[in-house]
Design an enzyme around this catalytic site. Structure first.
Site, PDB file in Angstrom:
ATOM      1  N   CYS A 197       0.057   3.206  -5.057  1.00 24.74           N
ATOM      2  CA  CYS A 197      -0.979   3.774  -4.197  1.00 24.74           C
ATOM      3  C   CYS A 197      -1.228   2.870  -2.982  1.00 24.74           C
ATOM      4  O   CYS A 197      -1.714   1.754  -3.130  1.00 24.74           O
ATOM      5  CB  CYS A 197      -2.245   3.942  -5.040  1.00 24.74           C
ATOM      6  SG  CYS A 197      -3.756   4.216  -4.122  1.00 24.74           S
ATOM      7  N   CYS A 238      -4.829   1.783  -2.452  1.00 23.97           N
ATOM      8  CA  CYS A 238      -5.175   0.811  -3.498  1.00 23.97           C
ATOM      9  C   CYS A 238      -4.724  -0.589  -3.086  1.00 23.97           C
ATOM     10  O   CYS A 238      -5.458  -1.569  -3.254  1.00 23.97           O
ATOM     11  CB  CYS A 238      -4.513   1.172  -4.830  1.00 23.97           C
ATOM     12  SG  CYS A 238      -5.023   2.751  -5.521  1.00 23.97           S
TER      13      CYS A 238
END
Length: 129
Positions: free
Chosen positions: A30, A33
């Site tokens: 991600c 993230c």
């Protein structure tokens, strides 16, 4: 304090033994993230009286599912075993600091009263239905 890795094995213990826990639900693939990770890590070093934890949603799918995590990163704040914040999205440093400040200032007695009120209203509506 550095961040700790939460798993289904240490999750309940961590939340039971600590009054204030921030949880970052993330995954290695991600992009947002990965952008949020250094911001979160820096905050964990600045606020060493709080527990900063991470849940890898790939390794801990059961845990992520139990909190209905639909989007990552999702940040959750738990005080006194009560979830007081849970929102997806990577926060900039200033917003994370503001969230931590607000969470610290929250009157947990008021929060518990409000939760009880909402639950009793929900039960009353269910009884009436």
């Amino acid at each position: 304090m550095a961040t700790i890795e939460l798993t289904k094995d240490n999750f309940n213990e961590t939340l039971t033994e600590n009054d204030f826990v921030l949880i970052d639900f993330w995954a290695s693939w991600c992009g947002p993230c990965r952008q949020f990770a250094p911001v979160y890590e820096e905050a964990s070093e600045k606020h060493d009286d709080l527990v900063f934890a991470k849940v890898d949603t790939e390794d801990q799918q059961e845990l992520a599912a139990s909190f209905d995590i639909q989007s990552i990163p999702t940040l959750m704040v738990v005080r006194d075993k009560t979830v007081i914040y849970a929102q997806p999205g990577a926060l900039p440093k200033e917003s994370l600091e503001d969230l931590i400040r607000q969470a610290r200032e929250l009157d947990m007695d008021e929060v518990r009263k409000e939760i009880e009120k909402q639950q009793s209203n929900g039960e009353a509506q269910a009884d009436a239905g």
